[in-house]
Design a protein around this motif. Structure first.
Motif, PDB file in Angstrom:
ATOM      1  N   SER A   1       5.712   3.542  11.397  1.00 38.19           N
ATOM      2  CA  SER A   1       5.558   2.816  12.290  1.00 38.19           C
ATOM      3  C   SER A   1       6.418   2.057  12.517  1.00 38.19           C
ATOM      4  O   SER A   1       6.629   1.345  13.103  1.00 38.19           O
ATOM      5  CB  SER A   1       4.715   3.654  12.718  1.00 38.19           C
ATOM      6  N   MET A   2       6.101   1.136  11.795  1.00 36.28           N
ATOM      7  CA  MET A   2       6.131  -0.487  11.563  1.00 36.28           C
ATOM      8  C   MET A   2       7.360  -0.142  10.985  1.00 36.28           C
ATOM      9  O   MET A   2       7.945  -1.812  10.393  1.00 36.28           O
ATOM     10  CB  MET A   2       5.574  -1.324  10.159  1.00 36.28           C
ATOM     11  N   LYS A   3       8.227   0.580  10.797  1.00 33.83           N
ATOM     12  CA  LYS A   3       9.619  -0.035   9.314  1.00 33.83           C
ATOM     13  C   LYS A   3       9.477  -0.669   8.492  1.00 33.83           C
ATOM     14  O   LYS A   3      10.440  -1.910   8.263  1.00 33.83           O
ATOM     15  CB  LYS A   3      10.594   0.043  10.934  1.00 33.83           C
ATOM     16  N   LEU A   4       9.086  -0.734   7.813  1.00 34.98           N
ATOM     17  CA  LEU A   4       9.141  -1.086   6.572  1.00 34.98           C
ATOM     18  C   LEU A   4       9.124  -0.302   5.171  1.00 34.98           C
ATOM     19  O   LEU A   4       9.006   1.198   5.100  1.00 34.98           O
ATOM     20  CB  LEU A   4       6.964  -1.442   5.975  1.00 34.98           C
TER      21      LEU A   4
ATOM     22  N   GLY B   1       1.621   6.587   4.510  1.00 32.19           N
ATOM     23  CA  GLY B   1       3.156   6.070   5.042  1.00 32.19           C
ATOM     24  C   GLY B   1       3.025   6.430   6.236  1.00 32.19           C
ATOM     25  O   GLY B   1       4.601   5.750   6.739  1.00 32.19           O
ATOM     26  N   GLU B   2       2.719   6.629   6.951  1.00 30.43           N
ATOM     27  CA  GLU B   2       3.413   6.916   9.050  1.00 30.43           C
ATOM     28  C   GLU B   2       2.920   5.947   9.324  1.00 30.43           C
ATOM     29  O   GLU B   2       3.635   5.656  10.304  1.00 30.43           O
ATOM     30  CB  GLU B   2       2.339   8.638   9.472  1.00 30.43           C
ATOM     31  N   LYS B   3       1.938   5.100   8.748  1.00 28.13           N
ATOM     32  CA  LYS B   3       1.842   3.250   9.724  1.00 28.13           C
ATOM     33  C   LYS B   3       3.154   2.831   9.249  1.00 28.13           C
ATOM     34  O   LYS B   3       3.379   2.339   9.520  1.00 28.13           O
ATOM     35  CB  LYS B   3       0.303   3.155   9.001  1.00 28.13           C
ATOM     36  N   ALA B   4       3.319   2.334   7.834  1.00 26.60           N
ATOM     37  CA  ALA B   4       4.516   2.323   7.364  1.00 26.60           C
ATOM     38  C   ALA B   4       5.737   2.784   7.808  1.00 26.60           C
ATOM     39  O   ALA B   4       6.913   1.910   8.302  1.00 26.60           O
ATOM     40  CB  ALA B   4       4.511   1.900   6.239  1.00 26.60           C
TER      41      ALA B   4
ATOM     42  N   MET C   1       0.540  -1.459  -0.165  1.00 24.63           N
ATOM     43  CA  MET C   1      -0.022   0.118   0.092  1.00 24.63           C
ATOM     44  C   MET C   1       0.825   1.168  -0.461  1.00 24.63           C
ATOM     45  O   MET C   1       0.992   1.840  -1.012  1.00 24.63           O
ATOM     46  CB  MET C   1      -1.166  -0.274   1.440  1.00 24.63           C
ATOM     47  N   ASN C   2       1.645   1.394   0.570  1.00 23.16           N
ATOM     48  CA  ASN C   2       2.541   2.603   1.066  1.00 23.16           C
ATOM     49  C   ASN C   2       3.368   2.741  -0.377  1.00 23.16           C
ATOM     50  O   ASN C   2       3.596   3.540  -0.605  1.00 23.16           O
ATOM     51  CB  ASN C   2       3.779   1.670   1.636  1.00 23.16           C
ATOM     52  N   SER C   3       3.896   1.348  -1.190  1.00 19.90           N
ATOM     53  CA  SER C   3       4.634   1.845  -2.369  1.00 19.90           C
ATOM     54  C   SER C   3       4.201   2.323  -3.318  1.00 19.90           C
ATOM     55  O   SER C   3       4.251   2.951  -4.176  1.00 19.90           O
ATOM     56  CB  SER C   3       5.546   0.896  -3.127  1.00 19.90           C
ATOM     57  N   LEU C   4       2.910   2.345  -3.621  1.00 19.82           N
ATOM     58  CA  LEU C   4       1.737   2.570  -4.317  1.00 19.82           C
ATOM     59  C   LEU C   4       1.397   3.739  -4.061  1.00 19.82           C
ATOM     60  O   LEU C   4       1.343   5.405  -4.952  1.00 19.82           O
ATOM     61  CB  LEU C   4       0.150   1.824  -4.298  1.00 19.82           C
ATOM     62  N   GLU C   5       1.213   3.874  -2.439  1.00 14.26           N
ATOM     63  CA  GLU C   5       0.527   5.327  -2.432  1.00 14.26           C
ATOM     64  C   GLU C   5       1.773   6.616  -2.228  1.00 14.26           C
ATOM     65  O   GLU C   5       1.658   7.775  -2.603  1.00 14.26           O
ATOM     66  CB  GLU C   5      -0.048   5.659  -0.992  1.00 14.26           C
TER      67      GLU C   5
ATOM     68  N   ASN D   1      -0.432  11.720  -4.359  1.00 13.50           N
ATOM     69  CA  ASN D   1      -0.194  12.748  -4.089  1.00 13.50           C
ATOM     70  C   ASN D   1      -1.530  13.346  -3.027  1.00 13.50           C
ATOM     71  O   ASN D   1      -2.319  14.086  -3.597  1.00 13.50           O
ATOM     72  CB  ASN D   1      -0.170  14.197  -4.234  1.00 13.50           C
ATOM     73  N   HIS D   2      -2.101  12.949  -2.120  1.00 12.76           N
ATOM     74  CA  HIS D   2      -3.048  13.481  -1.379  1.00 12.76           C
ATOM     75  C   HIS D   2      -3.153  12.672  -0.319  1.00 12.76           C
ATOM     76  O   HIS D   2      -2.534  12.307   0.959  1.00 12.76           O
ATOM     77  CB  HIS D   2      -4.514  12.328  -2.165  1.00 12.76           C
ATOM     78  N   PRO D   3      -3.798  13.111   0.911  1.00 15.08           N
ATOM     79  CA  PRO D   3      -3.699  13.289   2.615  1.00 15.08           C
ATOM     80  C   PRO D   3      -4.130  11.201   2.543  1.00 15.08           C
ATOM     81  O   PRO D   3      -3.335  10.778   3.914  1.00 15.08           O
ATOM     82  CB  PRO D   3      -4.902  13.862   2.826  1.00 15.08           C
ATOM     83  N   LEU D   4      -4.385  10.168   2.403  1.00 14.84           N
ATOM     84  CA  LEU D   4      -5.069   8.750   2.672  1.00 14.84           C
ATOM     85  C   LEU D   4      -3.106   8.909   2.263  1.00 14.84           C
ATOM     86  O   LEU D   4      -2.859   7.646   3.279  1.00 14.84           O
ATOM     87  CB  LEU D   4      -5.648   8.356   2.140  1.00 14.84           C
TER      88      LEU D   4
END
Length: 625
Positions: A357-360, A352-355, A336-340, A344-347
């Motif tokens: 925090s998980m050090k991905l 990105g912040e979740k990834a 999800m993070n790689s695609l997002e 360029n939008h809030p989601l």
């Protein structure tokens, strides 16, 4: 005694100059009363000296006995001395009242550690330019508004914004002039000069409030304009009455002078401005900035508080709260993070912040497409992925392997935005994202309602999201799917019912509603247009500060009323005594010196009463709540 009195009169000649000017302009004031009272004492004293001299020269029998107690030089001198002493004490008290501004000014550092060619150099802040690099170490005050470009630190912002907790700052964080680095080390780029800093704007706002007049002050001014001529009339009437009754010129003069002196409307003139001065200064201390005296007086009188949702009650920062994966969760979030990351939008920020925090780590994406309004697609490690809305997946005939669509439907009904991830046309995971409600919002709503206020929410969000916020926070009434122009209409509707409305917002879409409200409040984190349209600014994003602002406004207005009551009560009691109304019955009268002392005391009483506002503390009400 005459020479001594003339010296005192000369030192205090400003009363005579201003008093005569006011009289000539047909707008007599306090100085006019002092001028007439002390001037009459002086002139009559001189006349008595001449009369005694003439009597002694011509051997007039009993001339000394007749006038020995009628030389009023000491009255003239003491009137001026006591009033000047009272003025001096007033200025000291005003200095205490204005101490909030002084405290803010003291927050400004004089120097900054400039970083030049990797070397630190201490320079005056006036020599620092925009985009210069500065170094701030543990214990240092931030010299200018800046953006962090290296390092991390905990910042104490309490003196500027009222935020009681230390705030973490790192790359791209904004830091404010006058705040203190409690721990850490920062290199920052200057974005504002001292004259344009947030701290300077706060100082200007507090000063501007003291320059404006509250509505209740205009009433006091109007009363004062009638009061002085009435007092002069009463003084003349007193003189004439006692001349007729006592046949004693000096006694009648003493009584009329006492009326002039005790009636000086100092307390009436101070009643409102000194309370406004202390109240606005205290507001700045607790993070509530009033743009005018009117705002300070009227905030406490509102009946309805209308709140915007996004950015006011919520963080305006989407947070990924839950992930339901059919494969390993780390892999789902990483994809999800790689695609997002390419969007360029809030989601994208939430994912990105979740990834992070998980050090991905991000994975390489090829054949990336942004399907406007629906989602994203791309190929990772040879697999085709779709990420976006339910419609995107349904349009592409994606197969739900684990009833994830049903879970997502329940989440959407509870106000979540759902991201769907499909791998080779099979649904493998969903993520629930929400604009997180501020931790202080529920307490703020509860506190506002405890003041007897109706709390409503105006939001452009759909009804499902709005109802969820209503249930979570206990808001009285919500209006969803509201366009910016409709927000203004809702404000007008409440006003037509005789309600005073306070609107709280932080965005461009709130500007019209803010302009139409009786009192408008914006957050310092809001847009420029929202801040410009508002009467009150909250220095932090904590909506609970509005509650304290309303309490402070109510206490300030109560304090003004107490001051005005005392000013009128003092005159209602003092003038009849000075006129000798009770003299025949009780032998009660005031000589001019005691009248001057009483007048000064009344002004000091008003000042000290206003200074009680400095005792206002957030902590007192936090404990009660």
């Amino acid at each position: 005694m005459l020479l001594f009195t003339i010296v005192i009169v000369f030192i205090n000649r400003i009363y005579f100059i201003n008093g005569i000017k006011a009289l000539l302009q047909k707008s007599p004031n306090m100085d006019t009363l002092i001028m007439i009272g002390s001037g009459a004492s002086l002139i009559y004293g001189i006349w008595v000296v001449i009369a005694i001299s003439h009597g002694v020269t011509n051997n007039v029998i009993g001339i000394n006995e007749k006038y020995m107690n009628s030389i009023y030089f000491e009255s003239a001198a003491m009137i001026l001395t006591l009033i000047t002493l009272g003025k001096y004490l007033e200025e000291l008290s005003k200095g205490r009242a204005a101490s909030a501004i002084g405290k803010l000014i003291k927050l400004k550092p004089l120097t900054a550690n400039l970083l030049v060619d990797e070397e630190e150099e201490s320079v005056l802040i006036v020599d620092v330019k925009i985009n210069d690099k500065i170094v701030i170490k543990k214990g240092d005050k931030v010299p200018l508004d800046s953006v962090v470009i290296d390092g991390e630190a905990l910042i104490d912002e309490s003196s500027v914004t009222g935020e009681s907790l230390l705030v973490y700052k790192s790359n791209d964080s904004k830091i404010l002039q006058g705040t203190i680095v409690a721990d850490g080390y920062l290199v920052a780029r200057v974005i504002k000069l001292s004259k344009d800093s947030t701290l300077e704007k706060i100082i200007e706002l507090v000063e501007s409030v003291n320059m404006t007049k509250a509505p209740i002050q205009k009433l006091a001014d109007k009363i004062s304009s009638f009061f002085v001529p009435i007092v002069i009339f009463l003084s003349i009437a007193t003189f004439i009455t006692w001349i007729i009754i006592s046949k004693d010129f000096s006694f009648a003069l003493e009584m009329s002078i006492s009326v002039l002196v005790i009636s000086c409307p100092c307390a009436l003139g101070l009643a409102t401005p000194v309370a406004i001065m202390v109240g606005s200064g205290k507001g700045a201390e607790i993070g509530v900035l009033f743009k005018s005296a009117t705002a300070l007086e009227e905030l406490g009188g509102v009946d309805v508080v209308a709140l915007d949702k996004t950015g006011t009650l919520t963080e305006n920062k989407p947070v990924l709260e839950f992930v339901f994966p059919l494969e390993e969760e780390n892999e789902i979030v990483s994809i999800m993070n790689s695609l997002e990351a390419k969007a360029n939008h809030p989601l994208a920020f939430a994912v990105g912040e979740k990834a992070y925090s998980m050090k991905l780590k991000k994975q390489e994406v090829i054949e990336f497409k942004n399907i406007t309004g629906f989602g994203l697609s791309g190929k990772i490690n040879g697999n085709n992925y779709l990420l976006g809305s339910r419609k995107l997946l349904l349009d592409n005939n994606v197969i739900d392997q684990g009833e994830l669509y049903e879970k997502a439907k329940v989440a959407e009904e509870n106000g979540y935005k759902v991201l769907y991830l499909a791998k080779d046309l099979f649904l493998i995971g969903i993520a629930f994202i929400k604009d997180k409600i501020k931790e202080t919002s529920k307490e703020a709503i509860m506190n506002l309602k405890s003041l007897g206020l109706d709390v409503i929410m105006l939001t452009g969000d759909n009804e499902v999201v709005a109802n969820q916020v209503k249930l979570e926070l206990g808001i009285d009434q919500i209006f969803s799917n509201v366009l910016p122009i409709d927000k203004g209409n809702y404000i007008t509707n409440y006003q037509s019912l005789g309600k005073k409305v306070c609107m709280v917002g932080d965005g461009v879409n709130d500007a019209l509603a803010l302009a139409k409200a009786d009192v408008s409040v914006s957050l310092k984190t809001g847009t420029d247009i929202a801040i410009e349209s508002s009467d009150v600014i909250l220095s932090t994003s904590n909506i609970n500060d509005l509650y304290y602002g309303i309490l402070l406004s109510r206490k300030t207005k109560k304090n003004i009323k107490e001051n005005l009551f005392w000013a009128f009560f003092y005159n209602v009691i003092g003038i009849p005594i000075a006129m000798g109304v009770f003299y025949s019955l009780l032998g009660l009268k005031l000589n001019p010196m005691l009248a001057a002392l009483a007048m000064s005391f009344s002004s000091l009483f008003v000042l000290f009463n206003a200074l009680r506002l400095k005792l206002f503390r957030k902590e007192i009400y936090e404990k009660r709540n």
